[in-house]
Design an enzyme around this catalytic site. Structure first.
Site, PDB file in Angstrom:
ATOM      1  N   PRO A  62       3.087   4.489   8.415  1.00 11.76           N
ATOM      2  CA  PRO A  62       2.249   5.098   9.555  1.00 11.76           C
ATOM      3  C   PRO A  62       1.034   4.030   9.791  1.00 11.76           C
ATOM      4  O   PRO A  62       0.209   4.280   9.158  1.00 11.76           O
ATOM      5  CB  PRO A  62       1.814   6.345   9.130  1.00 11.76           C
ATOM      6  CG  PRO A  62       2.042   6.479   7.882  1.00 11.76           C
ATOM      7  CD  PRO A  62       2.699   5.377   7.267  1.00 11.76           C
ATOM      8  N   CYS A 147      -5.979   8.442   3.858  1.00  9.03           N
ATOM      9  CA  CYS A 147      -6.998   7.852   4.947  1.00  9.03           C
ATOM     10  C   CYS A 147      -8.271   7.942   4.124  1.00  9.03           C
ATOM     11  O   CYS A 147      -8.800   8.522   3.689  1.00  9.03           O
ATOM     12  CB  CYS A 147      -7.143   8.567   5.943  1.00  9.03           C
ATOM     13  SG  CYS A 147      -8.243   7.814   7.296  1.00  9.03           S
TER      14      CYS A 147
END
Length: 406
Positions: A62, A147
């Site tokens: 992603p 993240c």
């Protein structure tokens, strides 16, 4: 009572899913709304889940901004087995944000497609799971626990979730109980801790209900400054009993991919696909492809057509396609043609000095200057509008820090 899905949120339009190489078992039809919050997880209804097998598969990571639907189509064209959409924020999805909902769309060519979501609270992620189960066409849902951005950490998600064990348990158990499709999770070797700690989480994640895990071989604090620690990934891959562990980090050649496959159950490729999306073709054919500048331009032409189809062919769609192309070109320029290398293969952190290619187009494609990326976009989309300027969103992906203006 069960939390409602996003009020007024429209169903996500998508093509019918394909099975591809993934073995899917039928899901149970009967549904009973689970209680969330002070939930007793054992009371959540049992259901037959769909299953999937990532073993031996190549997976497109992603990629925020650059992992858009047109780019994923390019990677499918080049032979990737599994694609994952850009990270979407759970809260924004539940609020019905059009931009966030658009990140959940799949193309009919994506035979095995997953969405990645970020959120740090069980109640929110439970509502999100219910919404996805009812409205989104995907083969699996991935939790973002990697993240490294501070803005995400303030929301309690991203790699910060690695340090919030109680919340993490609630998120995973709740989502796994609600979803009829498999739940996966992507994380790093550690959050901001000095010592790698992912190995401590792996048995718990498996117990709580994840169907697969992806481990990025760096800590959140390292970002992309150091090489991925594949020795640690290989150690972690031996821990799960039945859940496959997929490795991620720094793969840019078929030789590297073969070595990584020998250490884990599957590999995920991110920046390597941005630098050379034909890496998936190289992996299938086990060869180095000395791709010409004109062949690379043809790939950009395909991206242009896919972009105009996806974002529209009006002036707004053209400029949206251009900006996403420029973001991609800030990575694509890192590729060094095989015919110019003295030693194979190219490694992902190699930063060559400016060089002349075998023709003018190859030289321009290797340029470190944003103005040359803009000129390449003009070859495919026409002149930029007056006042146009561009600075790569992923500044770590570019060589210059000043924007280019028309």
């Amino acid at each position: 009572a069960a939390p409602a899905a996003a009020a007024g949120a429209p169903p996500v339009e998508a093509a019918a899913p394909g099975s591809g190489d993934v073995d899917m078992a039928p899901a149970a039809v009967e549904r009973e709304a689970p209680r969330v919050g002070s939930v007793v997880f054992e009371e959540l209804r049992r259901r037959t889940k769909k299953t999937l097998d990532f073993r031996g598969k190549t997976i497109l990571a992603p990629l925020t901004t650059v992992g858009n639907l047109p780019f994923r189509r390019i990677c499918v064209q080049q032979g990737v087995d599994v694609t994952v959409g850009e990270m979407a924020l759970a809260e924004s999805i539940l609020q019905g944000g059009k931009t966030e909902l658009s990140l959940l769309r799949r193309h009919k060519d994506e035979k095995c497609f997953g969405i990645q979501v970020a959120g740090g609270f069980p109640e929110t992620m439970a509502s999100l799971a219910q919404f996805v189960d009812e409205h989104v066409d995907c083969d699996f849902v991935d939790i973002n626990m990697g993240c490294p951005l501070e803005g995400m950490h303030k929301k309690g998600c991203g790699s910060a979730l690695m340090s919030r064990h109680r919340a993490l348990q609630g998120v995973v158990r709740t989502m796994s109980s609600i979803l009829t499709c498999p739940l996966t999770i992507k994380f790093r070797t550690a959050h901001f801790e000095k010592v790698q700690c992912a190995h401590k989480l792996i048995p718990k994640l498996e117990e709580w209900g994840v169907s697969a895990m992806t481990l990025h071989g760096r800590t959140a604090k390292q970002r992309y400054l150091k090489t991925a620690d594949w020795d640690y990934i290989a150690q972690c891959a031996k821990i799960p009993q039945t859940c496959p562990l997929i490795g991620n980090g720094d793969v840019l050649s078929w030789e590297e991919a073969q070595d990584r496959f020998a250490r884990t159950q599957g590999i995920m490729i991110g920046r390597g696909a941005l630098i050379k999306p034909w890496i998936f073709t190289e992996l299938k054919e086990k060869r180095h492809w000395d791709i010409s500048a004109s062949e690379r331009l043809d790939i950009l032409k395909d991206f242009t057509n896919y972009g105009l189809e996806h974002w529209g062919s009006d002036s707004r769609g053209v400029e949206t396609t251009r900006r996403f192309m420029l973001e991609w070109l800030s990575f694509l320029c890192r590729y060094i043609p095989v015919g110019l290398l003295e030693v194979l293969p190219q490694h992902i952190n190699m930063r060559p000095p400016p060089y002349f290619g075998r023709n003018d187009l190859e030289t321009k494609m290797a340029s470190q200057q944003a103005k040359d990326w803009v000129e390449i976009s003009e070859m495919l989309l026409g002149p930029v509008p007056d006042g146009f300027s561009f600075t790569p969103k992923h500044k770590s992906a570019s060589y210059e820090s000043t924007p280019v203006s028309s």
